[in-house]
Structures are given as C-alpha cells and as structure tokens.
Design an enzyme around this catalytic site. Structure first.
Site, PDB file in Angstrom:
ATOM      1  N   GLU A  74       0.562  -0.910   0.677  1.00 22.53           N
ATOM      2  CA  GLU A  74      -0.052   0.086  -0.411  1.00 22.53           C
ATOM      3  C   GLU A  74       0.897   1.300  -0.663  1.00 22.53           C
ATOM      4  O   GLU A  74       0.771   2.399  -0.826  1.00 22.53           O
ATOM      5  CB  GLU A  74      -0.949   0.274   1.569  1.00 22.53           C
ATOM      6  CG  GLU A  74      -1.913   0.932   1.105  1.00 22.53           C
ATOM      7  CD  GLU A  74      -3.053   0.878   2.205  1.00 22.53           C
ATOM      8  OE1 GLU A  74      -3.445   1.620   2.776  1.00 22.53           O
ATOM      9  OE2 GLU A  74      -2.806  -0.024   3.088  1.00 22.53           O
ATOM     10  N   ASP A  75       2.088   1.550   0.811  1.00 25.97           N
ATOM     11  CA  ASP A  75       2.949   3.367   0.691  1.00 25.97           C
ATOM     12  C   ASP A  75       3.914   3.067   0.541  1.00 25.97           C
ATOM     13  O   ASP A  75       4.979   3.606   0.548  1.00 25.97           O
ATOM     14  CB  ASP A  75       2.456   2.983   2.661  1.00 25.97           C
ATOM     15  CG  ASP A  75       1.683   2.923   3.452  1.00 25.97           C
ATOM     16  OD1 ASP A  75       0.418   3.039   3.400  1.00 25.97           O
ATOM     17  OD2 ASP A  75       1.442   2.729   4.671  1.00 25.97           O
TER      18      ASP A  75
END
Length: 730
Positions: A100-101
């Site tokens: 996600e990051d």
C-alpha cells in the site's frame, strides 16, 4: 521498485544464526531475532531478509513519533513471535504495509518470499484500502472486509491484531481525538475478536491499553487501588495460597499454582455491570492451578473444595463443554477465610497454552488435537459470520449483529444427536433453530426442550436438549425480531421477511395498477415499453417491480400513476375525462397470506367471510376493515384511497378475533371457558376482565380463528357452558 536479489544469494552473515548479527542491525531487529529463536536458522535468515527488503521499501518514511516507519511492522512481527507463530506470518507482518505505502509490488513479494506470504500481505492490505462516507461506516465496512480476509487465512487477522496492539502501545503520538477513536474501536472490535479467537494475553493488553487511552483517570485510580491493596488482604492471599499448595502437595498432585490479579478493565466493567464500588469488589484476586492431565483437574477440584467451601452455583465446567473459542478450564469460587470469595481456575498445561494464545497455539502446538480444535471452532464461527454477512443489507447492521455474537456470555445446548451448540445468553428456541440451519429457523413452529413442547420464544439455559419442530408451510413472522438475540437469527429473519414482503407487494401492486388502468381502457401490457421506461426513469425507479411495491405499500396512488401513464399513451386524453377515478367495480381478492402489504384493522378485526373494504395508507399498504366498522364513515371522506377487496376462494392462516363473554363470577370459571375455546381448536392470545361484580364478570378474550365459521363454532361451544350468561363478538 525492483525486487531485491533472491534470498539465497545474500550476505553469509545474514544466513547463519550461530554467527552474531552484524553491528549495523538495529536493536528492534535483534529483539525480533531472539524472540523468534524457536524457528530454524533458515527461517530466521528469511525474516532478517524481509526486514532488509521492508526497510529499503519504507526508506525515508517516519511514524508520528519520528522513528523510522519500519520499526512498526517489525514490532508487530515481534508480538507474533511472542505467540510463536510460523515464519510466513512473521515475514508477512514485517511487509504488511509495503504494497500500500511503497513501490514494492505483490509480484516482487511472491517471487522473493513465496505465494503464501504475498497472499497474507495482500489480505492485510485490502483491509486498509477502503474509502467510506463516515466514521461509523468505516468501522463497520473495514470489519466486514477483515472477516472476509479471515475466512481465507486466519493469520491475516493475527497480523491485524498485532498491528493494532503495537499502535495501541505507541498511541501517545496521536492527537486526542484520534486516540479516543482508536481506543474505542479497539475495545469494541479488536479486543473482542482476540477474545473470540481465544487469545487472552493479547486481549487483556488491548483492553488495558484501550481503557487507559479512553479513561486515563479511571484507569489510574483502579490501578493504584490494586497496587495499594490493604496489607490484611495481601497477607490473607499469601495464607490461602500456602494452604492450597500444601494440600495439593499432600495429595501428590504435580502442579503449578499462580496467583493472579484481575486487570483494571475487567474490574471496571464488573463495577459498572454490578454497580459496585471498588471496596465491594471482593474477587479482585484469584488463583490458577495448572496440572498435567484432565483427571488431575478434577482431582485438584476436589482438593481445593476440601480446603475451602465452594460458593453455591458458581462452578463452571468448561473442560466438558469448551467455550466456542476453544477455551477449557474448571472455574470455581471458594469462600475464603476472611469472608471474601476466591476465584480458582484449574486446567492442564495444554489448556493453559490455548487459553493464553488461542488459535495462535495451533501453529506452535502441533502434536495433540487441542490446537486444531481451537482453530476449527474459530473457523466455524467465522463461517457463520460470513453467511450472515452475505444476507445483511448494510454494514452497520452486520456490525451490530457481530457485536452481539462477539461477547462471550453463552449458553451451551445439546442437539437431539448430542452435539453441543454455543449461543449468546438469553437465546430462545428460535435462536437455536437458526443456529442449526437457516432453513430450520425459517420453517420453525415450536420446539421440544428436554422433551417438553415449548413456544419458540422460550429462553434456553445451559445443558438443555433442544429439538426444533418445523412445517413446510411455516414462514418467519415480524414479531420474531422482538425476541431473538443472536445476530444470525435476526439477519436471516429480516432477509426472509424482506423477500416475502417484496414478493407480496409486487403482486398486489400489479393487481391494483391493472385495476386502475382497466378503468381507463388500457393495461400494463398495452402500454408502450418506452412510455413505461420514461415514467420509471422520471421517478427514479430501477425497475417496474419497485414501482409496483411502492403502490402496494401506499406510497403511490394507483389511480394517479394510471392517469399519468394513460395520459402519455396516444389517444388517451379524451378517455381521462370520463374515467372513474374511484372504486373500480371488480374487487381485488386476498388470501390472507399477503401479510407484508395487507394488515387487518384492530378496531373491527375482520375475518374471512365478513364483508370488507380496504383503505390505502401511506407506508402501511392496505388496511382491511369490516364494512360495518364504525370508522368506515371517516374513510368515505377520502374515496380515492378506498380499495374494493374481497376474500379469495382459498383463504388460509389464523386471524385475530375478540369475544366479550359474561360469566358467573366464581373460582374455576375462567378455566372452563378457556377449555371450551381450546376444544374448538382456537388459540387464546390474551384475556382481560372488563368489569366484575359479586355475581357476574365480563371478560374479553382475544383469540385466533380461521374464519367466521370457526368463530361461530367457538361461540357455540362457549354458550353451552352453564356458567356463561352471554357471548358477543367485539
């Protein structure tokens, strides 16, 4: 980001655990490495490799506290290592925020660490990716997704719980509002999930941290009171402990005796539930006796009961009937020498492991079936939630159902085959029926509890044997929602009622609109499709069924809809002037089964065989009255809401009726009248005295009958009684 080189070609110092870790490896990685010492050298090398990949991916990112971001996922992995989870789970925990990051892709993770790790990371990522309209929906929706992920691999939820625990430990960096929101969510959702999965150590810490963040002052006060317990009480506990240890040793029982203090959160919840002050809370302390085998548990129980008398009604055997999350122990409360109750838990080492680690024990306790049974119980609970999730309309309703299911005050019941079902406290026979199977619940009519016939609303207590009686023609009743307590039952009833009501409403709406269109010399079939589509689009109906249901429920008048549709039809303008907007001559015939959209007025209680009329009421649909009902006069003022209806040839079901019966006022008369009504195969709903004097009493009986003939038979039987002076239908 390109995948780092394969795990087998990196530096030798990383692969050999016997060699010391390189100097530049931070303390938090060294802590993880030592905590995971139960794993093989190769597995620990992979974990360090995951840290290297994760640290590179998160390079430059920091937490609100200012630390490098990678410290958080490594700390979450350390929590899981304390629970002795497998290497794949620890690697996935280290990488759980990378997809996600960071630029790291799922494919790169799969190529480097295998498909299972990639699936786990993706499972955790999916939980955090969603956008919501508001806070409440966010909590519900993310919870739903979490359960979906759990269904595929329970380790996803373990990573999520570890992630939450580390976030709670470092909550100080958050703003006040965020702290309160995260703490409330932890207490309402994450701690109960940990409890349901049997992970008591994790649950206790989540609850304590959540309580401290939400109510810091209350937490501090209770914690201080626990620490500064009166010397007398502490001396008493030491004395009690030595007496128990001495007697267990004399009996030759190898054991481990642990004194335990209740947590501030459990004391606080008990103080609130029982409305007691701290000084009134006697059972703040307790003991745990851990022995070798199950027979030893019962032997130890006999020993502690011989030292101190047990409190009546406070013994629970969770070994014979384990909790749904796999927890097993004997619980007893003893009457101590200073008048205070002492809680004692007795269990084996294996049970102690499962009590503290729950389903996490499955990965570390491979031999024996106990870990597996805890995991299979957790899995079956999740499967039940998923079934409920599929048939629930809104996330918030689902969350409400699950909150009911999560809290573990349970009753344990036996099926006719001797299987054990655990249900929430205050569950009824109907909850049991739905716990067996949704179809059993939908067609339930009564139950046998310990071989006695009982109604579905009967509350059940632990240890009862329950058998559900079903009938193919039976269907859920809206009143059921008033007494069921389990989420599964409530969801299934709502789903079935919506389905039945919608079908009934569509059919009735079709008949009503056709009536009105016939009055204008057209019909639904004769209307051009484009015209109908235009009307539906204008009033935002997704399909024709939605419009028909709305008509039946009284939200749209069939006459007005017909006029608009007919006005649009070519050559219809001249017919409208002569259209009879009220009371078409043909009646709509009802069978009594259209309960979702037709209701029977309480003022006159119509029965099959009575002359009837319908009144179209917004939101309620058609309310049926007898033509001789005194209220009909008022309804004549709104002729456009009149609906001409009659009884179909085939009418089924029970209908409400009321009788006023005048009887002699003496003992035993009520029983005679009730027996006569029962002999006529009618059910009595309610009985109330209207008036009574020394010689005569007027009683109102609310009863259920099939039709006017059946009511006449009831009246005939009651009139034959010598004690009856008169019978009148109300």
């Amino acid at each position: 980001m390109t995948p780092a080189e394969p795990a087998h070609v990196h530096d030798h110092a990383l692969t050999t655990s016997s060699a010391p870790l390189p100097q530049d490896v931070p303390d938090y990685v060294q802590l993880l490495d030592s905590t995971a010492s139960y794993l093989s050298d190769e597995q620990r090398a992979l974990i360090r490799r995951a840290w290297a990949v994760g640290a590179a991916a998160h390079a430059g990112q920091t937490r609100k506290s200012g630390e490098p971001y990678i410290t958080h996922p490594v700390a979450a992995a350390t929590v899981l290592a304390e629970q002795r989870l497998d290497a794949e789970t620890l690697i996935a925990a280290i990488l759980h925020d990378t997809i996600e990051d960071t630029p790291l892709s799922r494919e790169a993770i799969a190529g480097e660490f295998g498909e299972t790790v990639a699936e786990l990371v993706e499972g955790v990522t999916k939980l955090d990716k969603l956008q919501f309209r508001d806070r409440q929906e966010a909590a519900a929706e993310s919870f739903r997704k979490m359960l979906l992920a759990m269904s595929r691999d329970l380790r996803v939820i373990l990573i999520k719980l570890a992630d939450r625990l580390h976030n709670m430990r470092t909550l100080g960096a958050q703003s006040g509002e965020a702290r309160e929101r995260i703490a409330r969510e932890t207490l309402e959702i994450y701690a109960p999930i940990a409890q349901r999965l049997g992970m008591n150590l994790l649950k206790s810490e989540l609850q304590d941290l959540g309580f401290r963040a939400l109510h810091p002052w209350r937490h501090a006060v209770i914690e201080k009171r626990i620490r500064t317990q009166p010397v007398v009480r502490r001396e008493a506990l030491a004395k009690i402990q030595s007496q128990l240890a001495q007697r267990l040793a004399m009996e030759g029982l190898a054991h481990r005796l642990v004194g335990r203090v209740k947590t501030p959160w459990s004391i606080y919840t008990k103080m609130r539930a029982e409305q007691k002050s701290f000084d009134q809370m006697m059972d703040v302390f307790g003991f745990r006796v851990v022995v070798a085998t199950v027979p030893d548990c019962y032997h130890a129980l006999g020993v502690v009961h011989s030292v101190f008398k047990p409190l009546d009604g406070r013994f629970r055997d969770f070994i014979a009937i384990p909790k749904a999350n796999g927890y097993q122990s004997l619980h007893t409360v003893l009457f101590g020498p200073y008048g205070s109750p002492i809680e004692v838990q007795i269990r084996t080492e294996e049970m102690d492991l499962i009590a503290e680690r729950g389903i996490a024990a499955h990965w570390s306790y491979k031999h024996g079936g106990a870990g597996n049974s805890a995991q299979s119980r957790a899995s079956s609970w999740i499967a039940g939630l998923l079934e409920s999730q599929r048939s629930t309309g809104s996330s918030l309703e689902f969350l409400e159902n699950v909150k009911v299911d999560l809290f573990p005050d349970e009753v344990y019941l036996f099926t006719p085959k001797g299987d054990i079902l655990a249900l929430p406290r205050n569950s009824t026979a109907l909850d049991f029926a739905y716990a067996v199977h949704t179809d059993v619940g939908n067609h339930a009519v009564a139950a046998r509890v310990d071989k006695k016939l009982v109604p579905l609303r009967t509350k059940l207590v632990s240890g009862q044997r329950v058998e559900v009686i079903t009938a193919k023609s039976a269907a859920p009743n809206p009143q059921w929602l008033e007494f069921v307590v389990s989420g599964k039952a409530r969801t299934a009833i709502r789903h079935q009622l919506k389905h039945l009501e919608h079908e009934d409403a569509v059919q009735l709406g079709h008949r009503m609109l056709d009536r009105a269109l016939e009055d204008l010399n057209t019909s639904l079939e004769r209307l051009p499709a484009a015209q109908l589509e235009a009307y539906l689009a204008e009033f935002r109906y997704p399909r024709l069924e939605a419009l028909l249901a709305d008509i039946a429920l009284g939200n749209r008048m069939p006459v007005q809809v017909a006029q608009v549709l007919a006005r649009q039809a070519p050559g219809m303008g001249d017919l409208l002037d002569s259209a009879r907007a009220v009371l078409p001559q043909d009646k709509i015939l009802i069978t009594g089964q259209e309960r979702g959209v037709i209701s029977f007025a309480n003022c006159c209680l119509p029965l099959p065989g009575d002359e009837i009329m319908g009144f179209h009421t917004t939101g309620k649909g058609i309310v049926v009255h007898r033509l001789d009902c005194p209220n009909v006069v008022d309804y004549r003022k709104s002729p456009e809401r009149w609906v001409p209806i009659g009884w179909d040839r085939e009418v089924s079901g029970d209908f409400q009726a009321a009788l006023r019966i005048e009887v002699e006022n003496r003992p035993g008369v009520l029983a005679q009248v009730a027996a006569a009504i029962a002999q006529a195969e009618s059910n009595i709903d309610r009985v109330e005295y209207l008036e009574r004097d020394t010689s005569v009493a007027g009683i109102r009986f609310a009863i259920e009958v099939h039709d006017r003939k059946h009511l006449a038979e009831v009246i005939r039987r009651v009139r034959r009684l010598n004690v009856v002076h008169g019978v009148q239908r109300l």
